[in-house]
Design a protein around this motif. Structure first.
Motif, PDB file in Angstrom:
ATOM      1  N   VAL A  66    -103.178 -12.178   9.706  1.00 54.78           N
ATOM      2  CA  VAL A  66    -103.419 -12.136   8.259  1.00 54.78           C
ATOM      3  C   VAL A  66    -104.668 -11.367   7.876  1.00 54.78           C
ATOM      4  O   VAL A  66    -104.952 -11.192   6.692  1.00 54.78           O
ATOM      5  N   GLY A  67    -105.420 -10.882   8.864  1.00 55.00           N
ATOM      6  CA  GLY A  67    -106.603 -10.096   8.544  1.00 55.00           C
ATOM      7  C   GLY A  67    -107.277  -9.595   9.801  1.00 55.00           C
ATOM      8  O   GLY A  67    -107.072 -10.129  10.887  1.00 55.00           O
ATOM      9  N   PHE A  68    -108.080  -8.538   9.629  1.00 52.62           N
ATOM     10  CA  PHE A  68    -108.837  -8.014  10.755  1.00 52.62           C
ATOM     11  C   PHE A  68    -110.091  -7.308  10.266  1.00 52.62           C
ATOM     12  O   PHE A  68    -110.189  -6.910   9.110  1.00 52.62           O
ATOM     13  N   ALA A 115    -103.733 -13.863   1.555  1.00 51.41           N
ATOM     14  CA  ALA A 115    -104.911 -14.589   2.026  1.00 51.41           C
ATOM     15  C   ALA A 115    -106.159 -14.278   1.201  1.00 51.41           C
ATOM     16  O   ALA A 115    -107.245 -14.767   1.520  1.00 51.41           O
ATOM     17  N   HIS A 116    -106.005 -13.482   0.134  1.00 48.66           N
ATOM     18  CA  HIS A 116    -107.159 -13.207  -0.733  1.00 48.66           C
ATOM     19  C   HIS A 116    -107.649 -14.504  -1.353  1.00 48.66           C
ATOM     20  O   HIS A 116    -106.870 -15.379  -1.709  1.00 48.66           O
ATOM     21  N   GLY A 117    -108.958 -14.619  -1.489  1.00 50.36           N
ATOM     22  CA  GLY A 117    -109.548 -15.785  -2.138  1.00 50.36           C
ATOM     23  C   GLY A 117    -109.652 -17.010  -1.245  1.00 50.36           C
ATOM     24  O   GLY A 117    -110.014 -18.080  -1.725  1.00 50.36           O
ATOM     25  N   THR A 118    -109.372 -16.860   0.043  1.00 55.24           N
ATOM     26  CA  THR A 118    -109.411 -18.013   0.957  1.00 55.24           C
ATOM     27  C   THR A 118    -110.693 -18.078   1.777  1.00 55.24           C
ATOM     28  O   THR A 118    -110.881 -19.022   2.544  1.00 55.24           O
ATOM     29  N   GLY A 119    -111.557 -17.069   1.656  1.00 61.17           N
ATOM     30  CA  GLY A 119    -112.757 -17.014   2.481  1.00 61.17           C
ATOM     31  C   GLY A 119    -112.540 -16.276   3.790  1.00 61.17           C
ATOM     32  O   GLY A 119    -113.458 -16.152   4.602  1.00 61.17           O
ATOM     33  N   ALA A 121    -111.939 -13.027   4.400  1.00 57.08           N
ATOM     34  CA  ALA A 121    -112.693 -11.771   4.518  1.00 57.08           C
ATOM     35  C   ALA A 121    -114.134 -12.059   4.920  1.00 57.08           C
ATOM     36  O   ALA A 121    -114.687 -11.380   5.794  1.00 57.08           O
ATOM     37  N   ALA A 122    -114.744 -13.058   4.327  1.00 56.30           N
ATOM     38  CA  ALA A 122    -116.124 -13.420   4.682  1.00 56.30           C
ATOM     39  C   ALA A 122    -116.201 -13.880   6.133  1.00 56.30           C
ATOM     40  O   ALA A 122    -117.135 -13.519   6.856  1.00 56.30           O
ATOM     41  N   ALA A 123    -115.227 -14.647   6.589  1.00 56.91           N
ATOM     42  CA  ALA A 123    -115.223 -15.122   7.973  1.00 56.91           C
ATOM     43  C   ALA A 123    -115.053 -13.969   8.950  1.00 56.91           C
ATOM     44  O   ALA A 123    -115.707 -13.936  10.000  1.00 56.91           O
ATOM     45  N   LEU A 124    -114.197 -13.006   8.624  1.00 55.36           N
ATOM     46  CA  LEU A 124    -114.011 -11.840   9.488  1.00 55.36           C
ATOM     47  C   LEU A 124    -115.280 -10.995   9.535  1.00 55.36           C
ATOM     48  O   LEU A 124    -115.690 -10.535  10.608  1.00 55.36           O
TER      49      LEU A 124
END
Length: 188
Positions: A66-68, A115-119, A121-124
């Motif tokens: 869901v993100g990288f 997954a936007h707005g879930t935090g 991006a900040a965690a990655l």
């Protein structure tokens, strides 16, 4: 969310998921990239995993990527390809070398729209900068994306360049622990 950190080519085993995430994140406004850019990203990644300091984080929700984020240590002398000349022009050649060479450079950060707005991006972002040399991390983003600029500011990153008022060009940010952040010029 499960975030896995990679320091080598093991990330390439997830090429298909990375491609899909890149398309989801960057083929829509404001980036408006196309499939060719996603393929170019994967081509660059094959070489990037061998860069000094390479670090990547890949997030999963169960088995779905869901993100990288990808990052590495900026080489010296300061590079002259891609958007590096714009960064050097905005900072000045001396600052580009002093502030950015040897620092952890965030290359890409992508999160699936669901997954936007879930935090996430900040965690990655944290996952790829947690062990940055002497806390020195930096990135650049497009001034065309006020959402990205605002996100980095909320994460404690300091804007070190200020593009034209028309919102063109790139913006260089210094990470929350970068020792030069207090030296960054304030906007006019």
């Amino acid at each position: 969310m499960d975030i896995r950190v990679f320091k080598n080519g093991g990330l390439l085993a997830h090429a298909s998921a990375l491609h899909s995430l890149y398309v989801e994140a960057f083929c829509a406004p404001p980036w408006n990239e196309d499939e060719e850019k996603a393929i170019e990203f994967l081509g660059r990644l094959v070489g990037n995993v061998r860069r000094p300091g390479f670090t990547a984080a890949l997030a999963f929700a169960e088995t779905q990527a869901v993100g990288f984020a990808t990052a590495w240590t900026t080489a010296a002398p300061f590079p002259t390809d891609r958007c590096y000349p714009q960064a050097a022009a905005g900072l000045g050649a001396q600052r580009a070398v002093e502030w950015l060479c040897g620092a952890r450079e965030i290359d890409e950060l992508a999160v699936h729209p669901d997954a936007h707005g879930t935090g996430l991006a900040a965690a990655l972002l944290h996952a790829v900068t947690a062990d940055a040399p002497e806390g020195r991390s930096w990135l650049l983003t497009s001034a065309r994306s006020p959402r990205a600029v605002s996100f980095y500011r909320r994460q404690g990153w300091v804007q070190a360049t200020h593009p034209a008022t028309e919102g063109e060009g790139i913006v260089v940010f210094l990470g929350p622990h970068h020792p030069a952040r207090a030296l960054a010029p304030l906007p006019l």
